[in-house]
Design an enzyme around this catalytic site. Structure first.
Site, PDB file in Angstrom:
ATOM      1  CG  ASP A   1      -1.293   1.145   0.571  1.00  0.00           C
ATOM      2  OD1 ASP A   1      -1.741   2.038   0.459  1.00  0.00           O
ATOM      3  OD2 ASP A   1      -2.821   0.639   1.464  1.00  0.00           O
ATOM      4  CG  HIS A   2       1.362   4.579  -3.144  1.00  0.00           C
ATOM      5  ND1 HIS A   2      -0.075   4.182  -3.695  1.00  0.00           N
ATOM      6  CD2 HIS A   2       1.636   5.458  -3.138  1.00  0.00           C
ATOM      7  CE1 HIS A   2      -0.258   5.264  -3.811  1.00  0.00           C
ATOM      8  NE2 HIS A   2       0.314   5.985  -3.536  1.00  0.00           N
TER       9      HIS A   2
ATOM     10  CG  HIS B   1      -3.885   4.773  -0.467  1.00  0.00           C
ATOM     11  ND1 HIS B   1      -3.456   3.531  -0.539  1.00  0.00           N
ATOM     12  CD2 HIS B   1      -4.116   4.771  -1.846  1.00  0.00           C
ATOM     13  CE1 HIS B   1      -2.740   3.361  -2.280  1.00  0.00           C
ATOM     14  NE2 HIS B   1      -3.646   3.789  -2.687  1.00  0.00           N
TER      15      HIS B   1
HETATM   16  C1  BG6 Z   1      -3.591   5.111  -6.047  1.00  0.00           C
HETATM   17  C2  BG6 Z   1      -4.961   5.101  -7.016  1.00  0.00           C
HETATM   18  O1  BG6 Z   1      -3.545   3.542  -5.758  1.00  0.00           O
HETATM   19  O2  BG6 Z   1      -3.381   6.339  -5.741  1.00  0.00           O
HETATM   20  C3  BG6 Z   1      -4.789   6.025  -7.526  1.00  0.00           C
HETATM   21  O3  BG6 Z   1      -5.501   3.887  -7.550  1.00  0.00           O
HETATM   22  C4  BG6 Z   1      -4.294   7.303  -7.344  1.00  0.00           C
HETATM   23  O4  BG6 Z   1      -6.986   6.133  -8.691  1.00  0.00           O
HETATM   24  C5  BG6 Z   1      -3.356   7.403  -6.502  1.00  0.00           C
HETATM   25  O5  BG6 Z   1      -4.291   8.394  -8.282  1.00  0.00           O
HETATM   26  C6  BG6 Z   1      -3.027   8.015  -5.256  1.00  0.00           C
HETATM   27  O6  BG6 Z   1      -1.980   8.213  -4.627  1.00  0.00           O
HETATM   28  P1  BG6 Z   1      -1.061   9.442  -4.865  1.00  0.00           P
HETATM   29  O7  BG6 Z   1       0.856   8.699  -4.087  1.00  0.00           O
HETATM   30  O8  BG6 Z   1      -0.829  10.508  -5.601  1.00  0.00           O
HETATM   31  O9  BG6 Z   1      -1.577   9.871  -3.087  1.00  0.00           O
END
Ligand code: BG6
Length: 486
Positions: free
Chosen positions: A178-179, A241
């Site tokens: 989960d990044h 997230h």
């Molecule tokens: C991803 C989603 O997991 O996270 C995207 O699939 C989203 O739709 C993105 O734009 C958002 O990531 P960050 O790091 O830009 O907040």
């Protein structure tokens, strides 16, 4: 922590969007800082029929586009680590050639080196890929498997994927990304809560009135037409997230900063989430409008057809345990909102008795605002006396006590979330990866919301691109006397 460092990294989906935007740039930046194991070889694989040289060219272009020049270091050194093997992952045949390539680039003594596999492919290829890896002997004890979302579309399909992976790898060698957990500010939530004595005694329903979590984006579909229309905001952002953010805010103090202790506490929160009812959720879909002064089309126009997929959702929920009794958690996320902001607002209760009331001074309850992105600030609002002789009565005003993380840590390098996660994968530290029971608790809660929507015929209300979503999202909090932080 499994006791080996990988000296080969095998990237599935190596020519795809995630690889070009995040994975290759993160690996190159780590290399530039001397943080990759010296002998780490990176093998890319995907369907495209290209050779090592063409893959390196593609990688160079991606780095030039997505990694700032000052972070690239010697690109030649990094590009030298790369090789490529074309593969049709839908049948097992090609996996022998892949295994041969992995063996060919392996420079390690078999004793110490290991293989880390990063799977960033369509969910339909997960099963065949695992079968292919097993067939080619690429699932041994010194192999770790890293999985990128989407891991299914509901509990059942996610369980199928998890079962397939579990058939080849034990849980301690499975790394689910989960990044958001790789973001420095998200990890800082743990430091804020558990490295300071101040917050823990007040971190409960006695002192906290409610919590808001907002993940707002200005972007629209970004060309991900099929994926997004099948997913929607609930499954794309809340399931992973936002629930991870909620778990970090609400969890009990773990006994140590290790993978089991941290994840044990998170999963308890996820399991204690109250089932949301349709009337406490809002869904929306954007129509043409303007974001940052630029005219943008509506979702249905971008998609080229009408759709019932939500690009916005707001949800009120509770964590049904002793600590959070009666404290609402409001979540909201959406595309094409007025600004890109991820933040957590913790609103405290009012003082029980105001000695200033008789002197005409109103009080605002304190709040703590944790900025995750793009601002990385922690702001505590405090009431202070407006300087003066008070002849017309005392006046009090809210003032911020603010820490801007980038200036507090001006000397340290800001990193892409994947840098941390890829390094942890190579080293074998699972703390910032999501365990199967967490994912399943997340899906369990999400599936119940989707069932509620289905049963109640909920379809998204429209909102103008560049606004904060449908007006029902405002009503969701206003009926509790709460306003969204904007
Ligand atoms: C991803 C989603 O997991 O996270 C995207 O699939 C989203 O739709 C993105 O734009 C958002 O990531 P960050 O790091 O830009 O907040």
């Amino acid at each position: 922590m499994t006791e080996f460092a990988a000296d080969r990294l095998l990237l599935f989906g190596a020519t795809g969007d995630l690889s070009r935007r995040k994975l290759l740039p993160s690996l190159c930046a780590l290399d530039a800082d001397g943080l990759l194991p010296e002998r780490l070889a990176i093998i890319g694989t995907a369907r495209s029929d290209i050779d090592d040289g063409e893959f390196r060219n593609m990688a160079r272009e991606a780095l030039e586009q997505f990694l700032p020049a000052e972070r690239r270091g010697s690109m030649a050194q990094f590009l030298n680590r790369l090789s490529y093997q074309p593969l049709d992952a839908s049948s097992v045949e090609g996996f022998d050639a892949l295994a041969a390539k992995v063996a060919e680039v392996g420079q390690s003594d078999e004793e110490n080196g290991g293989l880390a596999i990063f799977l960033s492919t369509a969910p339909s290829l997960f099963g065949p890929t695992i079968a292919g890896l097993q067939h080619a002997g690429l699932t041994g004890e010194k192999v770790r498997m890293c999985l990128e979302k989407p891991l299914g579309t509901d509990l059942e399909s996610s369980a199928e994927i998890n079962d397939a992976v579990a058939g080849a790898f034990p849980e301690e060698r499975i790394f689910r990304i989960d990044h958001y957990l790789g973001k420095e500010t998200v990890q800082n939530l743990l430091a804020l809560r558990f490295a300071n004595i101040l917050f823990e005694p007040i971190w409960n329903s006695n002192i906290i009135e409610h919590v808001q979590i907002t993940v707002a984006e200005t972007v629209g579909l970004e060309g991900r037409v099929t994926f997004y229309d099948d997913a929607g905001a609930l499954r794309d952002m809340v399931q992973n997230h936002m629930l991870q953010l909620l778990a970090l805010v609400a969890m009990e103090p773990p006994t140590s900063f290790d993978a089991t202790a941290v994840r044990d506490e998170k999963v308890k929160v996820l399991r204690a989430l109250r089932k949301a009812v349709a009337s406490e959720t809002v869904t929306g879909q954007y129509r043409a409008g303007a974001v940052n002064g630029q005219a943008v089309p509506g979702y249905d126009e971008e998609l080229g057809k009408p759709s019932n997929t939500e690009t916005f959702t707001a949800i009120k929920t509770h964590v049904d345990n002793w600590r959070w009794k009666g404290v609402p958690f409001y979540l909201r996320t959406g595309k094409r909102l007025p600004e890109r902001v991820t933040e957590i607002l913790v609103k405290f209760r009012c003082v029980p008795h105001s000695i200033f009331e008789s002197m005409g001074a109103g009080l605002q309850p304190n709040h703590l605002l944790i900025g995750i992105q793009p601002e990385e600030d922690i702001t505590l609002s405090l009431m202070a006396k407006v300087p003066g002789l008070d002849e017309d009565g005392v006046r009090l005003r809210e003032v911020p006590l603010k820490i801007a993380m980038p200036s507090a840590f001006a000397e340290t390098q800001r990193r892409i979330a994947y840098e941390r996660l890829l390094l942890d994968l190579i080293k074998g530290d699972q703390t910032l990866f999501v365990r199967r029971d967490e994912v399943e608790a997340q899906w369990h809660w999400i599936d119940a919301i989707r069932a509620e929507w289905e049963a109640n015929g909920v379809t998204p209300k429209t909102y103008t691109a560049g606004s904060w979503g449908p007006s029902a999202a405002i009503a969701l909090t206003e009926r509790d006397g709460v306003s969204w932080h904007e």
